[in-house]
Write a protein that holds these residues in place. Structure first.
Motif, short mmCIF file in Angstrom:
data_model
loop_
_atom_site.label_atom_id
_atom_site.label_comp_id
_atom_site.label_asym_id
_atom_site.label_seq_id
_atom_site.Cartn_x
_atom_site.Cartn_y
_atom_site.Cartn_z
N ILE A 324 0.93 -1.20 0.00
CA ILE A 324 -0.03 -0.11 0.11
C ILE A 324 0.77 1.43 0.06
O ILE A 324 0.81 2.32 -0.87
N GLY A 327 2.73 1.65 -3.30
CA GLY A 327 1.73 2.27 -4.42
C GLY A 327 1.30 3.43 -3.97
O GLY A 327 0.48 4.18 -4.82
N LYS A 328 1.51 4.11 -3.01
CA LYS A 328 1.17 5.36 -2.27
C LYS A 328 -0.31 5.46 -2.26
O LYS A 328 -1.10 6.47 -2.96
N HIS A 329 -1.11 4.26 -2.11
CA HIS A 329 -2.41 4.22 -1.87
C HIS A 329 -2.86 4.73 -0.39
O HIS A 329 -2.07 4.83 0.44
N THR A 330 -4.16 5.02 -0.36
CA THR A 330 -4.71 5.25 1.06
C THR A 330 -5.91 4.16 1.31
O THR A 330 -6.66 3.82 0.47
#
Length: 335
Positions: A324, A327-330
């Motif tokens: 996470i 991938g620089k996801h939130t």
């Protein structure tokens, strides 16, 4: 006499000493007053038709030998018994192993007591792979051999000792044909058929070769099935071993983490928690691997227990956190 027409099939012996099957029909002839005056009969040679039907049945039985059971030994036994007694009084199957040895794998005979004698004959005098005749030569050359007449002279030339000769004489054979077992150009064995009451001819050789071709395919299929089962078992054993080996080093790691907590590790509490959870995850992975092996062997045992959904989700998020973040996801979670 009933005065009624009748018919019967029976074997008749020819001048050559061999028997052929005939269909005999007899009808009564009456005069104008209805009195029986004579009989008229005719015998028709149906040996070829009868033989064709029987040979077709033998080929069908051979081709389906592996259908009822894929077991290798059972398949070999069924292949040998398919030709007895319609085509042969005796049938033996020999297979050449990777070590070079030629082993007797199956025997069928019209007399069950003779089967033990034939097996004993091979055990007492195993085949020499270098013999220039018989099974070894057929396996080497891939060509059939026809011994039209097996007499005592044949026994004497084939015997390797007086004891061997005595055993051979106890298994009466009149004629024999040996055919190769070949698949995809590779001859892995030989199959022999023998009679006790008539002599084989070239027509019999052609049939025996067709029987050998079908038998070879069936035997090879059974061998491949056996090898696949062995490979699957090896895989299951490896998974069980891997699962066990994963657990061994993790046990002291988990114990060490618990001891560190007892002794106090305030500043590193978060890291210790992560280490402990990952160690537990590896333990569960090892358990899963062992469960796979148990399932394959029909030994799986299901253990049901209550779990905290929040804890399960927390473990899942922690496992996925590196991906996470990479991938620089939130991720938002509301339980």
């Amino acid at each position: 006499a009933t005065g009624q027409p009748f018919e019967r099939t029976l074997p008749l012996r020819g001048k050559d000493g061999n028997y052929r099957w005939f269909l005999t029909r007899i009808v009564p002839i009456h005069n104008e007053a209805g009195a029986l005056v004579r009989w008229v009969g005719i015998s028709t040679d149906i040996d070829d038709l009868r033989r064709e039907r029987e040979m077709r049945e033998i080929l069908d039985r051979t081709s389906t030998s592996a259908v009822s059971t894929p077991d290798y030994a059972d398949t070999l036994d069924r292949v040998a018994r398919a030709a007895v007694p319609k085509f042969a009084a005796m049938c033996t199957v020999y297979v050449k192993h990777d070590s070079g040895r030629i082993e007797q794998e199956a025997v069928a005979h019209v007399d069950d007591e003779t089967v033990a004698l034939i097996r004993g004959l091979h055990q007492a005098t195993p085949l020499e792979p270098s013999l220039p005749y018989g099974y070894p030569e057929v396996i080497r050359s891939g060509r059939s051999q026809l011994i039209v007449k097996v007499d005592d002279g044949f026994y004497q030339s084939a015997a390797r000792s007086e004891a061997h000769l005595d055993l051979m004489r106890r298994v009466p054979v009149r004629s024999m044909v040996i055919v190769p077992l070949t698949v995809s150009g590779r001859t892995f064995g030989a199959m022999a058929f023998a009679t006790t009451d008539h002599e084989y001819d070239t027509r019999d050789v052609a049939f025996a070769e067709e029987l050998g071709r079908r038998a070879a395919l069936v035997i090879e299929s059974a061998r491949l099935y056996r090898e696949a089962n062995r490979a699957n078992q090896a895989k299951d054993d490896f998974l069980a071993l891997l699962g066990h080996e994963l657990r061994n080093p993790l046990a002291p790691i988990v114990t060490g983490i618990k001891l560190m907590r007892i002794r106090g590790a305030g500043a590193n509490a978060r890291e210790l928690g992560a280490m402990e959870r990952q160690a537990q995850h590896l333990i569960r992975l090892g358990d899963d691997l062992m469960d796979v092996a148990r399932i394959a062997n029909g030994k799986v045992a299901l253990v049901r227990e209550h779990v905290e959904v929040a804890a399960v989700l927390a473990d899942a998020i922690e496992t996925a956190s590196p991906s996470i973040e990479h991938g620089k996801h939130t991720l938002d979670l509301d339980v």
